[in-house]
Design an enzyme around this catalytic site. Structure first.
Site, mmCIF file in Angstrom:
data_model
loop_
_atom_site.group_PDB
_atom_site.id
_atom_site.type_symbol
_atom_site.label_atom_id
_atom_site.label_comp_id
_atom_site.label_asym_id
_atom_site.label_seq_id
_atom_site.Cartn_x
_atom_site.Cartn_y
_atom_site.Cartn_z
ATOM 1 N N PRO A 332 0.818 -1.220 0.000
ATOM 2 C CG PRO A 332 0.119 -0.908 2.210
ATOM 3 C CD PRO A 332 0.836 -1.882 1.316
ATOM 4 N N GLY A 333 0.442 2.240 -0.774
ATOM 5 C CA GLY A 333 1.120 3.536 -0.781
ATOM 6 C C GLY A 333 0.118 4.638 -0.493
ATOM 7 N NE ARG A 334 -4.287 6.151 -4.898
ATOM 8 C CZ ARG A 334 -3.899 6.915 -5.909
ATOM 9 N NH1 ARG A 334 -4.048 8.214 -5.844
ATOM 10 N NH2 ARG A 334 -3.385 6.389 -7.007
ATOM 11 C CE1 TYR A 382 -2.110 8.868 -13.792
ATOM 12 C CE2 TYR A 382 -2.004 10.028 -11.690
ATOM 13 C CZ TYR A 382 -1.448 9.163 -12.608
ATOM 14 O OH TYR A 382 -0.243 8.594 -12.347
ATOM 15 C CB CYS A 409 3.002 29.359 -18.891
ATOM 16 S SG CYS A 409 3.826 30.660 -17.990
ATOM 17 C CE1 TYR A 439 2.165 7.065 -6.338
ATOM 18 C CE2 TYR A 439 0.061 6.967 -5.202
ATOM 19 C CZ TYR A 439 1.195 6.349 -5.677
ATOM 20 O OH TYR A 439 1.374 5.010 -5.472
#
Ligand SMILES: *Cc1c(COP(=O)(O)O)cnc(C)c1O
Length: 481
Positions: A332-334, A382, A409, A439
């Site tokens: 797991p990360g998020r 995304y 810009c 992220y």
């Protein structure tokens, strides 16, 4: 109530539902666990007032609620350990460093009992230099460099815990590097099962058209699958110890059914290999991807639910294939880093833009902040949705439909597409965007030569800088003139 872990701020405490948002109390999801709206209308996280933090550290700034991040890691660890222990099985968690890695975070995760997954020389070196036990570090990647492999195979006493092989050519490559160094390599094989998940559903397809892993499905009937071919090649190289199979099906997954389907495919291949060779590999890694709530009212994947369902799926699939239950790992990360973090910005230019006749809105308020796609690329990359609120004050002004945009810009430099902000939002207001702990900093760029924001941890009234804010001088230091 949403199916969340540990967030029990009921509607009575939800200041968003109240005109003016006056009472102080927990903010609830999608804000970090310790976020409270104080009586003066400003928000504090980890016992630290965000206006005071912004004044001391400047904006934009990534803020990590250390307690929340640690508790999320611990909750998942406990839920998994309990669910798998019920079936007599062991489970191990590896924090996916790509979500956000620095040495402090690597240490926090180690202290909470997690290993660290890495995917580059930078991530690997960061984990190792934080003092993480090399045996509890993994290396991923579809195109690993010699330098990455050499470090992986020589770190600690016997190299890192696992190198996840991603192609047939990599079997011989890693074996050759190991032979050259006179060491053995513990490897897993990344397979693709045709199960893709993310968003609110999963799809299962028979074929694969992406760069990662090797398919468990034969290209033609009667042939060995690419995964089985690679597994046989691994067993043929004495420098390689085959730990097991690895499958990562996607990210931001809210339905455990995808893990269930992938587990069954992986266990089928494990049994197929055992039947062919007599080798029953001890471990199966089911990857990461547990979903979180980005917006108010959304739910996150409950740790106990995912733990119970995956444990049951693995045990059933082992029984169906007549094989012993494997040791299982997850990455797991998020779900650990994301909700524990927010980004703090200062509002600058505010511009009402009249929309053409027939548009859904008559007018949209463009609220420019002092960061943008350089510190949060996910909306542009995304179409990811985020939530923002004023955190320096509350307002009795009516809500207006706003779009939070950066200072880069690009007209696509949007951080929050649609959010209601008080009509009196003005330059100097402090604005926070929720769930940027994963992220965010890890995908940040210096586009337009905007230096990347720093990261601070807050906990029990203490501020701990984790990553220093970049300066224009830092950028110029790389410029050779
Ligand atoms: C990205 C990734 C993860 C982590 O995914 P999250 O959605 O952040 O949990 C785990 N394993 C692999 C192989 C990955 O590529």
């Amino acid at each position: 109530m949403t199916a969340t872990s540990g967030h029990d701020a009921g509607p009575a405490h939800d200041s968003r539902d109240l005109p003016g948002g006056l009472p102080d109390g927990p903010l609830g999801l999608p804000w970090p666990r310790t976020a409270v709206r104080r009586a003066d209308g400003s928000v504090a996280v980890g016992g630290v007032g965000l206006p005071e933090l912004a004044a001391a550290q400047g904006t934009p700034l990534y803020v990590v609620d250390e307690r929340d991040m640690r508790e999320r890691a611990a909750a998942l660890r406990d839920a998994m350990t309990t669910a798998f222990a019920e079936h007599g099985a062991e489970v191990e968690l590896f924090y996916a460093g790509k979500a956000f890695l620095c040495r402090a975070v690597a240490r926090w995760m180690s202290q909470e009992g997690l290993g660290i997954d890495t995917a580059s020389l930078g991530e690997l070196t960061t984990a190792l230099s934080a003092g993480v036990d090399a045996a509890r570090v993994g290396l991923h990647g579809n195109n690993k460099s010699d330098e990455e492999l050499e470090l992986a195979l020589t770190a600690g006493d016997t190299g890192i815990g696992r190198v996840v092989l991603d192609s047939l050519v990599e079997v011989d490559r890693v074996a050759d590097v190991a032979a050259g160094l006179g060491v053995r390599a513990r490897v897993m094989l990344r397979v693709t099962t045709g199960v893709h998940a993310g968003g609110h559903e999963y799809i299962s397809t028979g074929h694969e058209d992406q760069k990662f892993g090797l398919s468990v499905h034969p290209a033609r009937p009667g042939e060995d699958s690419p995964a089985l071919t690679a597994l046989l090649a691994i067993l043929a190289r004495p420098e390689l110890d085959l730990l097991g199979l690895h499958s990562h099906i996607g990210s931001q997954i809210l339905d455990p059914a995808g893990f269930d389907a992938a587990a069954r495919e992986v266990l089928r291949v494990r049994a197929e290999l055992a039947e062919r060779t007599g080798v029953l590999v001890p471990e199966v890694d089911l990857g990461g991807g547990f979903g979180v709530a980005y917006l108010p009212g959304e739910v996150e994947l409950d740790p106990e639910r995912i733990a119970k369902e995956t444990a049951a799926a693995v045990v059933e699939a082992a029984a169906e294939t007549g094989t012993a239950v494997p040791r299982v790992s997850f990455e797991p990360g998020r779900s650990i880093a994301g909700p524990a973090g927010l980004t703090l910005y200062t509002v600058g230019t505010v511009k009402p833009v009249r929309l053409p006749e027939g548009s859904e809105l008559a007018e949209r308020l463009y609220v420019s902040i002092d960061g943008g796609m350089g510190d949060n690329i996910r909306p542009a990359l995304y179409g990811a949705a985020y939530h923002a609120e004023l955190v320096g004050r509350t307002s009795g002004a009516p809500p207006v439909r706003a779009r939070v945009v950066g200072k880069h810009c690009e007209s696509g430099d949007i951080v929050v597409h649609d959010v209601d902000l008080p009509a009196d939002v003005h330059a100097g207001d402090l604005l926070a965007v929720a769930v940027t702990g994963a992220y965010g900093r890890s995908m940040a760029s210096t586009y337009n030569l905007l230096p990347r924001p720093g990261v601070v941890a807050v906990r029990d009234g203490e501020v701990t800088p984790l990553v220093r804010r970049e300066s224009v001088a830092d950028l110029l230091a790389l410029d050779l003139g």
